[in-house]
Scaffold this motif. Structure first.
Motif, short mmCIF file in Angstrom:
data_model
loop_
_atom_site.label_atom_id
_atom_site.label_comp_id
_atom_site.label_asym_id
_atom_site.label_seq_id
_atom_site.Cartn_x
_atom_site.Cartn_y
_atom_site.Cartn_z
N UNK A 52 -1.37 -10.07 -3.28
CA UNK A 52 -2.42 -9.88 -2.26
C UNK A 52 -3.45 -8.84 -2.69
N UNK A 53 -2.98 -7.70 -3.24
CA UNK A 53 -3.89 -6.58 -3.49
C UNK A 53 -4.21 -6.38 -4.97
N UNK A 54 -3.40 -6.90 -5.87
CA UNK A 54 -3.61 -6.76 -7.31
C UNK A 54 -3.97 -5.32 -7.70
N UNK A 55 -3.09 -4.37 -7.43
CA UNK A 55 -3.42 -2.96 -7.67
C UNK A 55 -3.36 -2.58 -9.14
N UNK A 56 -3.97 -1.46 -9.46
CA UNK A 56 -3.82 -0.84 -10.77
C UNK A 56 -2.56 0.03 -10.69
N UNK A 57 -1.45 -0.47 -11.19
CA UNK A 57 -0.17 0.20 -10.99
C UNK A 57 -0.12 1.57 -11.65
N UNK A 58 -0.81 1.75 -12.77
CA UNK A 58 -0.84 3.08 -13.40
C UNK A 58 -1.51 4.09 -12.49
N UNK A 59 -2.62 3.67 -11.87
CA UNK A 59 -3.32 4.57 -10.95
C UNK A 59 -2.46 4.86 -9.73
N UNK A 60 -1.73 3.86 -9.26
CA UNK A 60 -0.85 4.05 -8.10
C UNK A 60 0.23 5.07 -8.42
N UNK A 61 0.85 4.94 -9.59
CA UNK A 61 1.97 5.82 -9.94
C UNK A 61 1.54 7.24 -10.25
N UNK A 62 0.24 7.47 -10.40
CA UNK A 62 -0.22 8.86 -10.53
C UNK A 62 0.04 9.65 -9.25
N UNK A 169 1.01 13.12 6.66
CA UNK A 169 0.86 13.20 5.20
C UNK A 169 0.22 11.92 4.66
N UNK A 170 0.68 10.77 5.16
CA UNK A 170 0.21 9.49 4.64
C UNK A 170 -1.26 9.22 4.96
N UNK A 171 -1.78 9.85 6.00
CA UNK A 171 -3.18 9.66 6.36
C UNK A 171 -4.11 10.06 5.22
N UNK A 172 -3.65 10.96 4.37
CA UNK A 172 -4.50 11.48 3.31
C UNK A 172 -4.32 10.72 1.99
N UNK A 173 -3.49 9.68 2.01
CA UNK A 173 -3.24 8.90 0.81
C UNK A 173 -4.09 7.64 0.83
N UNK A 174 -4.97 7.52 -0.14
CA UNK A 174 -5.87 6.35 -0.17
C UNK A 174 -5.39 5.35 -1.21
N UNK A 175 -4.44 4.52 -0.82
CA UNK A 175 -3.92 3.45 -1.65
C UNK A 175 -3.83 2.18 -0.81
N UNK A 176 -3.88 1.00 -1.43
CA UNK A 176 -3.72 -0.23 -0.66
C UNK A 176 -2.41 -0.22 0.13
N UNK A 177 -2.46 -0.72 1.35
CA UNK A 177 -1.35 -0.57 2.28
C UNK A 177 -0.05 -1.21 1.80
N UNK A 178 -0.11 -2.48 1.38
CA UNK A 178 1.12 -3.15 0.95
C UNK A 178 1.66 -2.51 -0.31
N UNK A 179 0.77 -2.12 -1.22
CA UNK A 179 1.19 -1.48 -2.47
C UNK A 179 1.90 -0.17 -2.20
N UNK A 180 1.32 0.67 -1.34
CA UNK A 180 1.94 1.95 -1.01
C UNK A 180 3.31 1.74 -0.37
N UNK A 181 3.38 0.77 0.53
CA UNK A 181 4.65 0.46 1.19
C UNK A 181 5.68 -0.02 0.18
N UNK A 182 5.29 -0.92 -0.71
CA UNK A 182 6.22 -1.49 -1.69
C UNK A 182 6.78 -0.41 -2.61
N UNK A 183 5.93 0.50 -3.08
CA UNK A 183 6.38 1.56 -3.97
C UNK A 183 7.35 2.50 -3.24
N UNK A 184 7.03 2.84 -1.99
CA UNK A 184 7.92 3.70 -1.22
C UNK A 184 9.27 3.03 -0.97
#
Length: 310
Positions: A52-62, A169-184
């Motif tokens: 759905x979101x096709x994130x940049x996983x390296x950027x996400x894991x930073x 805390x999460x309000x200040x995190x700017x990542x795609x919603x499904x991606x952030x949820x999946x990683x958590x």
């Protein structure tokens, strides 16, 4: 019309998490249920995020440090407290108290972030708190005066407090919603795995336990997030947030259909809580909403992002 259908079913599945979760903890420990919920949901959520979101996983894991903190609070902490509470209190009580989460988030935002709600927002907080106290006490004021609340009530209050911290805390995190949820979710499964292994938390030994786990892993953990995000493509975040009040309503309906009694304090408390949530939302400036997690879950009915029921 399609967005409304998506939102109705998303919240119906989240409501089912309370009812099915209460049944599941009769044969499974909270740690066992929490671990397997996220372990089974992790890979499908990661695949969904990629599709759905096709994130940049390296950027996400930073952002791994804050994602890990959010996972500990929202996935592990909140869910363990919720399922522990369901061992001692009813699904309806838990859903009604959880419905006050937006007001708790506002209170902690005032304390921690120095935010200032409008007068109408304060009225909503007061009304929601009155509803929660009515549900917790069962209409018996003496229970409040003597602080003789049960373990279930105290655990669900702890759960919504943890969720409020997660939200802030999460309000200040700017990542795609499904991606952030999946990683958590994946982090929660990895962190809980050694503990679950040491505790011997295997898959359920009964057919009913396996069906309960299957429902929790598929419907509230996967289905609700997909439906929520599909709805957000067709309606505003504020409108979607208002639908979250259906969780307590659906839980009450399911409770009645299962033949369990509903008390007058629960009905009156639920009305006060939902009314307070609506007033709290009206007493804040509009903000974007993101369905991180259930609850991490959907956005709150008060317009705060990353509010979830889980």
């Amino acid at each position: 019309m399609r967005a409304a259908i998506y939102l109705i079913f998303a919240n119906l599945f989240w409501a089912g998490n309370f009812v099915v979760g209460q049944a599941a903890v009769k044969t499974m420990e909270p740690l066992q249920l929490t671990f397997w919920r996220w372990a089974l949901a992790a890979v499908p959520l990661l695949v969904l995020a990629q599709a759905v979101e096709r994130p940049d996983w390296r950027a996400v894991l930073r952002h791994w440090r804050v994602l890990l903190l959010l996972s500990v609070l929202g996935m592990s902490g909140y869910t363990l407290l919720l399922y522990s509470a369901l061992q001692h209190t009813s699904a309806l009580n838990a859903s009604l108290v959880t419905a006050a989460n937006p007001a708790v988030i506002v209170v902690l935002s005032v304390v921690l972030l120095r935010e200032r709600p409008r007068p109408l927002g304060w009225a909503g907080i007061g009304l929601g708190l009155a509803g929660v106290l009515l549900v917790l006490s069962g209409g018996d004021v003496e229970r409040l005066l003597t602080f003789s609340l049960g373990a279930g009530e105290l655990l669900i209050v702890a759960a919504i407090t943890v969720w409020a911290l997660y939200t802030i805390i999460a309000r200040r995190l700017s990542l795609p919603a499904i991606t952030a949820t999946a990683v958590q979710v994946a982090m929660a499964a990895l962190v809980l795995a050694p503990v679950a292994l040491a505790a011997g938390a295997g898959l359920p030994a009964t057919a009913s336990g396996n069906w309960s786990l299957a429902y929790i892993a598929v419907f509230p953990s996967l289905g609700s997030y997909l439906l929520w995000n599909l709805a957000l493509k067709r309606t505003s975040a504020a409108n979607a947030g208002n639908y979250l009040n259906l969780i307590a309503v659906f839980t009450a309906v399911i409770t009645v259909l299962l033949g369990q009694p509903i008390t007058v304090p629960q009905v009156l408390g639920g009305v006060l809580v939902i009314s307070g949530v609506l007033l709290t939302g009206a007493g804040r400036a509009p903000q974007p909403v993101s369905p991180s997690n259930p609850t991490s879950s959907p956005a709150s009915a008060s317009g705060l992002p990353w509010f979830r029921r889980r």
